[in-house]
Structure formats: C-alpha cells, structure tokens
Scaffold this active site. Sequence first.
Site, PDB file in Angstrom:
ATOM      1  N   SER B  45       0.796  -1.233   0.000  1.00  0.00           N
ATOM      2  CA  SER B  45       0.000   0.000   0.000  1.00  0.00           C
ATOM      3  C   SER B  45       0.826   1.280   0.000  1.00  0.00           C
ATOM      4  O   SER B  45       0.291   2.342  -0.247  1.00  0.00           O
ATOM      5  CB  SER B  45      -0.943   0.016   1.199  1.00  0.00           C
ATOM      6  OG  SER B  45      -0.194   0.027   2.392  1.00  0.00           O
ATOM      7  N   LYS B  88       0.900   4.483   6.819  1.00  0.00           N
ATOM      8  CA  LYS B  88       0.252   5.297   5.787  1.00  0.00           C
ATOM      9  C   LYS B  88       0.794   6.722   5.860  1.00  0.00           C
ATOM     10  O   LYS B  88       1.468   7.098   6.820  1.00  0.00           O
ATOM     11  CB  LYS B  88      -1.273   5.359   5.997  1.00  0.00           C
ATOM     12  CG  LYS B  88      -1.968   4.029   6.067  1.00  0.00           C
ATOM     13  CD  LYS B  88      -2.125   3.371   4.721  1.00  0.00           C
ATOM     14  CE  LYS B  88      -2.671   1.968   4.918  1.00  0.00           C
ATOM     15  NZ  LYS B  88      -2.419   1.076   3.819  1.00  0.00           N
TER      16      LYS B  88
END
Lengths: 106, 171
Positions: B45, B88
């Site tokens: 990701s 993230k």
Amino acid sequence: MQGSPKNPEQKIIKRVIALEGDIIKTMGYKNRYVKVPDGHFWVEGDHHGCSFDSNNFGPVSLGLVHARASHIIWPLNRWQKIEPALPMDRRPLSDWRDGSTADKDD
Amino acid sequence: MYSFDMIRRAVGKTLGFVGYTIQYGCIAHCAFEYIGELVTCSGPSMQPTITNYDVVFSERLSRHFYRIEKGDIVIAKSPSDPKMNICKRVIGLEGDKVCTSSPSDIFKTHTYVPKGHVWLEGDNLKNSTDSRSYGPVPYALIRGRVCFKLWPLEKCGSLQESPNGRILRDD
C-alpha cells in the site's frame, strides 16, 4: 479507560456496553440502531443524561483503550472493586456469542 | 563438593546478571516507548515509497509532542484490528479538507477531518485500504512518524514526498 477520540490528550473513563458485532439501541445518537464494527466497541457513562460517550462520538476503536479500571482507591470511604455489570436496559439486541453475557468493564 | 564460598559467589554473579538485565530491559523499553523503534513494513500500500520487507525507523517524539504534519508517513494502530499496525501517509489533519473521491471520478467529493482525527492514505492508491474505506483515524492511534529507511541499504535515507497530488494545501 481510553484515549478520547475527540481530544487525543484527554483520557476518558466509561463502561463498555457492546463489543464488535453486537447490535444495540442507541440513546441520542444519529442512528437509532448501530451494529458495532470490527475492532470497535460502544462505551457509555453510567449517568446517561450528561455523559460524553459513544452516543455522541460513535463506536470507539479498541486501539484507544489504555487500561481497565479495576478498583476505586480514593476517597477511602468509596474503596471498592469495580465489578463488571451491564445495566439491564442496555443489553445488546443480538447476543450471538453462545451463552456469554455481554457484560464487561472498562 | 561445593564450598559455601563458591555457592555465595555464584549466587552473587547470578543476581548481578539479573540486575543488569532488568536495568537494560527498562532502558530499552523506555527507548522504544518514548524515542523510536525499528519497523519492518509489509504490503504494497505504500509503494513506491516503501516496499515489502523494508525496514524503517519510526520516532515517537513527534507523536508525543503533537508535531505530526501533513505529508508525514506514520505508523498507527489499525482502527479495525488493534493488534495490527498500519503504515500510511497523513493527507489531512483535524479541520483540513480532504478529497474522498478517487482521481478517476468525474464529480469530486470532499470532507473535513473531524477534531482529534487524521486522514491517512497509502501512496499506492490503487492497492491500499486506508481512510477512504474506514474513515478518519483518531490521532491517539498513531504510534510514530517514519523518518528514514534503513533497509534495503541501497535505498537507505529519508523518504520522498507524496507522489500523488492528494494533499490539499492552501498556499
């Protein structure tokens, strides 16, 4: 006892009413019924009228839990072990955990 | 046959060893809790910034002093599973406007990040479950800020800026 979702510096102490997967009837939340999402739980203060809890900010992530309140140690005349107990009118609507009573403490 | 002296010395050495272990254990714990830790990242990701099996150093001080900024890469506890951690990038802080629609959408939708929360997105937008699926993340779930990459050695150093134009800055 958990970190507040609205204010990261503050810790709040509430009772766990429902865990992930439970469906509960809310008191003053934007949705009448809520299914608690995975990894979250639903907390409420014992004094329902004036408590800033999940009825205001919704389900709380389990990662925010700091500790479990086990005893009151001050003032001395209120020394007691805090027992896990769920008020009868705050039980979840669906109790899919076999045989378990969904009462916990936070 | 062991003399009393030998036994006394052995016990003394063992207690000394245990004492040193406890001391270093406490110092190590404080270092990991308040200064920083090494993290091995897995998953696609955050590509191309961080790839599978990269080792990064994540510092805790920014989080404790509330100095996390837009564009920082953070390690946070997963909102849906408290035992898992996610890595993230911070796209918006509380009060910021963030874009909730994907770049391919015709009509762009926006939302404002609520108080006490941050908006996280992976750099690999096509292959990342982030705030676009689970909503804004409470700030208190953030564990640390990733400041540099340690492994692989040829890519060692500080991390690049966001490759996507997702951060809305009002300059």
